[in-house]
Motif scaffolding. Structure first.
Motif, short mmCIF file in Angstrom:
data_model
loop_
_atom_site.label_atom_id
_atom_site.label_comp_id
_atom_site.label_asym_id
_atom_site.label_seq_id
_atom_site.Cartn_x
_atom_site.Cartn_y
_atom_site.Cartn_z
N ARG A 23 54.59 -13.25 48.72
CA ARG A 23 54.42 -14.17 49.84
C ARG A 23 53.16 -13.84 50.63
NH1 ARG A 23 60.50 -13.58 51.77
NH2 ARG A 23 59.67 -11.49 51.80
N THR A 24 52.82 -12.54 50.72
CA THR A 24 51.60 -12.13 51.41
C THR A 24 50.37 -12.60 50.66
OG1 THR A 24 52.76 -10.18 52.26
CG2 THR A 24 50.35 -10.13 52.33
N VAL A 25 50.39 -12.52 49.33
CA VAL A 25 49.26 -13.02 48.53
C VAL A 25 49.11 -14.52 48.73
CG1 VAL A 25 48.42 -13.36 46.17
CG2 VAL A 25 49.38 -11.15 46.84
N ALA A 26 50.23 -15.25 48.77
CA ALA A 26 50.17 -16.70 49.00
C ALA A 26 49.56 -16.99 50.37
CB ALA A 26 51.56 -17.32 48.89
N LEU A 27 49.93 -16.21 51.37
CA LEU A 27 49.36 -16.39 52.70
C LEU A 27 47.86 -16.13 52.70
CD1 LEU A 27 49.79 -16.82 55.78
CD2 LEU A 27 50.12 -14.35 55.93
N CYS A 28 47.43 -15.10 52.00
CA CYS A 28 45.99 -14.79 51.91
C CYS A 28 45.23 -15.92 51.21
CB CYS A 28 45.75 -13.47 51.19
SG CYS A 28 46.28 -12.04 52.15
N ILE A 29 45.82 -16.47 50.16
CA ILE A 29 45.20 -17.59 49.46
C ILE A 29 45.03 -18.77 50.42
CG2 ILE A 29 45.57 -19.33 47.66
CD1 ILE A 29 46.87 -17.09 45.99
N ASP A 30 45.99 -18.98 51.30
CA ASP A 30 45.91 -20.07 52.26
C ASP A 30 44.91 -19.78 53.37
OD1 ASP A 30 47.82 -21.61 50.97
OD2 ASP A 30 49.48 -20.76 52.12
N VAL A 31 44.87 -18.54 53.85
CA VAL A 31 44.09 -18.22 55.05
C VAL A 31 42.60 -18.06 54.77
CG1 VAL A 31 43.75 -16.44 56.82
CG2 VAL A 31 46.02 -17.29 56.35
N VAL A 32 42.21 -17.56 53.61
CA VAL A 32 40.79 -17.30 53.34
C VAL A 32 39.95 -18.58 53.45
CG1 VAL A 32 39.15 -16.59 51.56
CG2 VAL A 32 41.13 -15.16 52.08
N PRO A 33 40.31 -19.70 52.81
CA PRO A 33 39.50 -20.91 52.99
C PRO A 33 39.57 -21.45 54.42
CG PRO A 33 41.08 -21.22 51.21
CD PRO A 33 41.35 -19.90 51.81
N LEU A 34 40.74 -21.32 55.07
CA LEU A 34 40.85 -21.78 56.45
C LEU A 34 39.96 -20.97 57.38
CD1 LEU A 34 44.69 -22.37 56.80
CD2 LEU A 34 42.88 -24.06 56.49
N PHE A 35 39.89 -19.67 57.16
CA PHE A 35 39.05 -18.82 57.99
C PHE A 35 37.58 -19.14 57.76
CE2 PHE A 35 37.13 -14.78 59.38
CZ PHE A 35 37.61 -14.77 60.68
N THR A 36 37.22 -19.49 56.55
CA THR A 36 35.84 -19.90 56.25
C THR A 36 35.50 -21.18 57.01
OG1 THR A 36 36.04 -18.91 54.06
CG2 THR A 36 34.23 -20.46 54.39
N GLN A 99 54.39 -27.96 49.67
CA GLN A 99 53.94 -26.59 49.44
C GLN A 99 52.51 -26.45 49.93
OE1 GLN A 99 54.43 -26.61 45.13
NE2 GLN A 99 55.67 -24.76 45.34
N THR A 100 52.15 -25.25 50.35
CA THR A 100 50.74 -24.99 50.62
C THR A 100 50.06 -24.65 49.30
OG1 THR A 100 51.13 -22.64 51.02
CG2 THR A 100 51.25 -24.12 52.94
N VAL A 101 48.75 -24.53 49.33
CA VAL A 101 47.99 -24.22 48.11
C VAL A 101 48.42 -22.87 47.55
CG1 VAL A 101 45.69 -23.81 47.18
CG2 VAL A 101 46.05 -25.65 48.80
N GLY A 102 48.57 -21.87 48.42
CA GLY A 102 48.97 -20.54 47.96
C GLY A 102 50.34 -20.54 47.32
N LYS A 103 51.29 -21.25 47.91
CA LYS A 103 52.63 -21.34 47.32
C LYS A 103 52.59 -22.05 45.98
CE LYS A 103 55.14 -21.52 51.68
NZ LYS A 103 55.88 -22.42 52.58
N ARG A 104 51.79 -23.08 45.88
CA ARG A 104 51.70 -23.84 44.63
C ARG A 104 51.09 -22.99 43.52
NH1 ARG A 104 50.77 -30.00 43.83
NH2 ARG A 104 52.28 -29.85 45.48
N LEU A 105 50.03 -22.26 43.85
CA LEU A 105 49.38 -21.41 42.83
C LEU A 105 50.29 -20.30 42.33
CD1 LEU A 105 45.76 -21.06 44.25
CD2 LEU A 105 46.47 -22.33 42.23
N LEU A 106 51.15 -19.78 43.22
CA LEU A 106 52.05 -18.68 42.83
C LEU A 106 53.45 -19.18 42.49
CD1 LEU A 106 50.90 -16.04 45.44
CD2 LEU A 106 50.27 -16.23 43.03
N ASN A 107 53.61 -20.50 42.43
CA ASN A 107 54.87 -21.13 42.04
C ASN A 107 56.03 -20.70 42.95
OD1 ASN A 107 56.31 -22.94 40.51
ND2 ASN A 107 56.86 -21.44 38.95
N LEU A 108 55.80 -20.71 44.26
CA LEU A 108 56.83 -20.39 45.23
C LEU A 108 57.34 -21.68 45.86
CD1 LEU A 108 55.11 -17.42 47.10
CD2 LEU A 108 56.82 -17.30 45.30
N THR A 109 58.63 -21.76 46.04
CA THR A 109 59.23 -22.94 46.64
C THR A 109 60.16 -22.51 47.76
OG1 THR A 109 59.17 -24.07 44.52
CG2 THR A 109 60.58 -25.02 46.19
#
Length: 122
Positions: A23-36, A99-109
């Motif tokens: 879940r932390t990796v999914a959050l990082c995937i979401d936050v990095v483009p947003l922070f940019t 789903q957010t992009v991070g959840k979708r990439l890591l197949n989390l629901t």
């Protein structure tokens, strides 16, 4: 950890709880483009301009404390901008795509106690 969640027909389906690190990796995937995007907006609007601030001879932490003491509202617009970007992103992706992009990439629901997604589409 595998648990079971009841579905509307009173049958249970196996549910695997995602580990914290995933879940932390999914959050990082979401936050990095947003922070940019956040940094680009900050610099484009001039909110990140620190040229008019007084120079400090202290370390970075003391300089930050001096800045907060001298101009307490200096951080308010950037913080509100960041919170706005996060709110729009998460609401849009959760409501439109489920789903957010991070959840979708890591197949989390995300599901509720009944085994359904909290936001129903269509």
């Amino acid at each position: 950890m595998i648990q079971s969640a009841p579905v509307s027909g009173h049958r249970e389906i196996p549910v695997r709880v995602a580990p914290f690190w995933l879940r932390t990796v999914a959050l990082c995937i979401d936050v990095v483009p947003l922070f940019t995007i956040y940094l680009m907006v900050l610099f484009a609007t001039g909110l990140a301009d620190t040229s008019e601030l007084p120079e400090s001879r202290w370390n970075a932490f003391d300089m930050l404390v001096d800045l907060i003491n001298q101009r307490p509202l200096f951080f308010l617009p950037p913080i509100l901008l960041w919170l706005g970007i996060l709110l729009v992103y998460y609401l849009a992706f959760e409501l439109i795509f489920g789903q957010t992009v991070g959840k979708r990439l890591l197949n989390l629901t995300l599901i509720d106690r009944r085994g359904r997604r909290p936001v129903q589409h269509g």
